[in-house]
Design a protein around this motif. Structure first.
Motif, PDB file in Angstrom:
ATOM      1  N   HIS A 174      -5.827  45.742  57.682  1.00 55.88           N
ATOM      2  CA  HIS A 174      -6.510  45.614  58.967  1.00 55.88           C
ATOM      3  C   HIS A 174      -6.651  47.002  59.576  1.00 55.88           C
ATOM      4  O   HIS A 174      -5.671  47.718  59.687  1.00 55.88           O
ATOM      5  CB  HIS A 174      -5.724  44.711  59.913  1.00 55.88           C
ATOM      6  CG  HIS A 174      -5.676  43.294  59.441  1.00 55.88           C
ATOM      7  ND1 HIS A 174      -6.564  42.344  59.879  1.00 55.88           N
ATOM      8  CD2 HIS A 174      -4.889  42.684  58.533  1.00 55.88           C
ATOM      9  CE1 HIS A 174      -6.308  41.206  59.272  1.00 55.88           C
ATOM     10  NE2 HIS A 174      -5.289  41.388  58.443  1.00 55.88           N
ATOM     11  N   GLY A 219      -6.671  49.132  62.464  1.00 53.96           N
ATOM     12  CA  GLY A 219      -6.186  48.918  63.821  1.00 53.96           C
ATOM     13  C   GLY A 219      -5.142  47.825  63.757  1.00 53.96           C
ATOM     14  O   GLY A 219      -4.554  47.594  62.709  1.00 53.96           O
ATOM     15  N   THR A 220      -4.923  47.124  64.854  1.00 54.91           N
ATOM     16  CA  THR A 220      -3.911  46.067  64.832  1.00 54.91           C
ATOM     17  C   THR A 220      -4.524  44.787  64.283  1.00 54.91           C
ATOM     18  O   THR A 220      -5.739  44.625  64.256  1.00 54.91           O
ATOM     19  CB  THR A 220      -3.360  45.789  66.246  1.00 54.91           C
ATOM     20  OG1 THR A 220      -4.443  45.298  67.036  1.00 54.91           O
ATOM     21  CG2 THR A 220      -2.803  47.045  66.889  1.00 54.91           C
ATOM     22  N   THR A 255      -4.703  41.847  65.439  1.00 53.83           N
ATOM     23  CA  THR A 255      -5.471  41.008  66.368  1.00 53.83           C
ATOM     24  C   THR A 255      -6.741  41.706  66.855  1.00 53.83           C
ATOM     25  O   THR A 255      -7.682  41.058  67.280  1.00 53.83           O
ATOM     26  CB  THR A 255      -4.616  40.636  67.604  1.00 53.83           C
ATOM     27  OG1 THR A 255      -3.894  41.794  68.017  1.00 53.83           O
ATOM     28  CG2 THR A 255      -3.640  39.531  67.288  1.00 53.83           C
ATOM     29  N   LYS A 256      -6.748  43.044  66.771  1.00 49.23           N
ATOM     30  CA  LYS A 256      -7.899  43.759  67.356  1.00 49.23           C
ATOM     31  C   LYS A 256      -8.788  44.421  66.314  1.00 49.23           C
ATOM     32  O   LYS A 256      -9.805  45.020  66.660  1.00 49.23           O
ATOM     33  CB  LYS A 256      -7.384  44.825  68.335  1.00 49.23           C
ATOM     34  CG  LYS A 256      -6.733  44.197  69.552  1.00 49.23           C
ATOM     35  CD  LYS A 256      -6.660  45.173  70.717  1.00 49.23           C
ATOM     36  CE  LYS A 256      -5.987  44.521  71.912  1.00 49.23           C
ATOM     37  NZ  LYS A 256      -4.765  45.226  72.301  1.00 49.23           N
ATOM     38  N   ALA A 257      -8.416  44.331  65.015  1.00 49.24           N
ATOM     39  CA  ALA A 257      -9.185  45.026  63.977  1.00 49.24           C
ATOM     40  C   ALA A 257     -10.639  44.564  63.980  1.00 49.24           C
ATOM     41  O   ALA A 257     -10.922  43.374  64.061  1.00 49.24           O
ATOM     42  CB  ALA A 257      -8.548  44.778  62.620  1.00 49.24           C
ATOM     43  N   GLU A 258     -11.565  45.511  63.897  1.00 44.32           N
ATOM     44  CA  GLU A 258     -12.979  45.138  63.859  1.00 44.32           C
ATOM     45  C   GLU A 258     -13.401  44.798  62.443  1.00 44.32           C
ATOM     46  O   GLU A 258     -14.385  44.111  62.222  1.00 44.32           O
ATOM     47  CB  GLU A 258     -13.839  46.279  64.408  1.00 44.32           C
ATOM     48  CG  GLU A 258     -13.778  46.348  65.926  1.00 44.32           C
ATOM     49  CD  GLU A 258     -14.590  47.499  66.484  1.00 44.32           C
ATOM     50  OE1 GLU A 258     -15.468  48.014  65.762  1.00 44.32           O
ATOM     51  OE2 GLU A 258     -14.330  47.892  67.629  1.00 44.32           O
ATOM     52  N   SER A 316       4.510  43.211  66.893  1.00 41.96           N
ATOM     53  CA  SER A 316       4.828  42.658  68.215  1.00 41.96           C
ATOM     54  C   SER A 316       6.116  41.856  68.214  1.00 41.96           C
ATOM     55  O   SER A 316       6.640  41.515  69.277  1.00 41.96           O
ATOM     56  CB  SER A 316       3.692  41.755  68.701  1.00 41.96           C
ATOM     57  OG  SER A 316       2.447  42.290  68.357  1.00 41.96           O
TER      58      SER A 316
END
Ligand SMILES: [Zn+2]
Length: 459
Positions: free
Chosen positions: A124, A126-127, A129-132, A241
């Motif tokens: 992924h 980025g993270t 939950t936020k990966a584009e 997290s």
């Protein structure tokens, strides 16, 4: 509370499970791949016989039964980590089943052991939950995995941790698994605090298992307390997290539409072949500990020495040449500590047994104090070299010369008037303090016995 585990272990075969690509960790993504492991249409799998052997070894070590023959199945799903949209695994007949492993005398039932191919690695950007977007590394696609499934026999996180430690040790001794490879053991856990079972996927590493399970147990307990309904679902462990998140409502096994893998033959597991592998099984940690105890070694030392196969192996070679108790004490203590400090395993040091034999003999014969031997040990763990050669270039031989030691004692007494008063008023620890000061002055080389003797006479 009930906890059951599915442990996925990456096997350390030379090549992947169904193709000839090397099974090794390489940095450059998508370099160790072929038509098969990226899933090109028309490419066919070929079974790696060594992986089957690994499966049999694990089954034997976990007291499993073997079917007369087995086959592989396609588990269909659509996801970018598996180019051909199905994973070849075992469903109807696993390679082994019905085993048991004892952890602190408690039996943990081993329901089944499957062989299957690992999907590609999803990165992924980025993270999670936020990966584009995500990146895919097919180097991992096709790595042989052994899935070990337990019955829901664990009553808490501590039992789970002890089981995984023991399992990891067994697999390492069998030579089928390397705990140092990142992600080489991945765990899914089924947890039911009440009636409903929740699956937590993708936990890697022992420490994370305890964290993930503790989080999930508290989450479910809170729901029960508030009178809420626990949903049967699959959750993912987010290590960053430190929480579990709902991934999807739990699908049944039937949702995967398993079908027979017709590109692979049925595999006959001959009794004779299994018997042959059984005879070649190495001695495991538990057996070694019992044998060491019969040699007169204390249990806690035996346990410490056997935590790592190459350490135990080196111990056995060295202890033949020197006093067993001295070797046991040093391997369980100073040697293990020095390796841990440098984050090394014995096999990674390039150490020769004769170097450690010489070092321990220096202690045995009194040429070095234990203190100076420790310093030398640190050097030869970093850069293996003959201790004799190191000794030549250095002033570290033990000092027994009474005149030299007396000089140091006089100096120490001059500097520590208060300690003398304390000693004379009956404080025993003042004496040990003074011995320590003399040792320090001698840079660890003074013979402690001679120092005690001289100091006592001087005081
Ligand atoms: Zn390949």
């Amino acid at each position: 509370m009930k906890i059951g585990l599915e442990v996925h272990v990456a096997l350390t075969t030379e090549t992947k499970l169904f193709c000839g690509c090397p099974n090794k960790v390489v940095k450059e993504p998508n370099t160790e791949t072929c038509e098969y492991c990226i899933g090109l249409p028309g490419s066919k799998p070929q079974l790696n016989a060594k992986a089957v052997e690994c499966g049999i070894k694990i089954g034997l070590a976990l007291n499993c039964k073997f079917p007369p023959e087995m086959f592989f199945s396609r588990k269909s799903y659509f996801y970018p980590d598996m180019g051909k949209n199905f994973q070849i695994t075992q469903y109807e007949i696993p390679i082994a089943s019905g085993g048991v492993m004892h952890v602190n005398k408690k039996p943990i039932r081993i329901t089944r052991i499957n062989l299957e191919e690992d999907p590609a690695r999803i990165v992924h950007v980025g993270t999670i939950t936020k990966a584009e977007y995500v990146l895919l590394d097919y180097n991992r696609s096709g790595v042989p995995l052994c899935e070990i499934v337990t019955a829901p026999d664990f009553a808490g996180t501590k039992e789970v941790r002890n089981f995984l430690q023991e399992l990891s040790s067994i697999l390492e001794y069998l030579g089928v698994y390397d705990p140092n490879i990142e992600g080489s053991m991945r765990i899914d856990a089924n947890i039911s605090v009440a009636e409903t079972r929740v699956e937590v996927k993708n936990i890697s590493g022992f420490r994370d298992v305890e964290k993930a399970l503790s989080y999930e147990i508290v989450r479910q307990q809170n729901m029960v307390r508030l009178g809420e309904q626990i949903v049967r679902e699959t959750r993912g462990w987010d290590a960053v997290s430190g929480v579990t998140r709902s991934l999807r409502a739990k699908e049944g096994e039937e949702d995967y539409g398993y079908i027979f893998e017709s590109d692979l033959p049925r595999i006959v597991l001959e009794k004779g072949k299994i018997g042959h592998i059984r005879k070649q099984l190495p001695e495991l940690a538990a057996q070694k500990i019992r044998r060491y105890q019969r040699m007169g070694i204390a249990e806690e030392l035996a346990v410490a020495i056997t935590t790592e196969p190459s350490l135990a192996d080196m111990f056995e070679r060295v202890s033949r040449e020197v006093d067993t108790q001295l070797a046991a004490r040093w391997f369980a203590g100073e040697i293990k500590k020095t390796l841990n400090y440098s984050n090394l395993r014995m096999k990674e040091t390039g150490m020769k047994p004769e170097y450690l034999v010489k070092l321990l003999k220096f202690i045995e014969t009194g040429k070095l104090t234990e203190r100076t031997a420790e310093i030398m040990l640190r050097e030869i763990v970093k850069r293996p070299e003959d201790p004799e050669a190191i000794l030549k270039g250095k002033d570290i031989v033990r000092i027994v010369d009474e005149t030299a030691l007396m000089e140091m004692i006089k100096a120490v007494l001059n500097e520590n008037a208060q300690a003398i008063i304390d000693y004379k008023s009956g404080k025993k620890e003042a004496f040990n303090f003074l011995v320590g000061q003399v040792m320090k002055k001698s840079q660890g080389r003074g013979d402690p016995e001679t120092i005690r003797k001289l100091l006592r006479s001087k005081l």
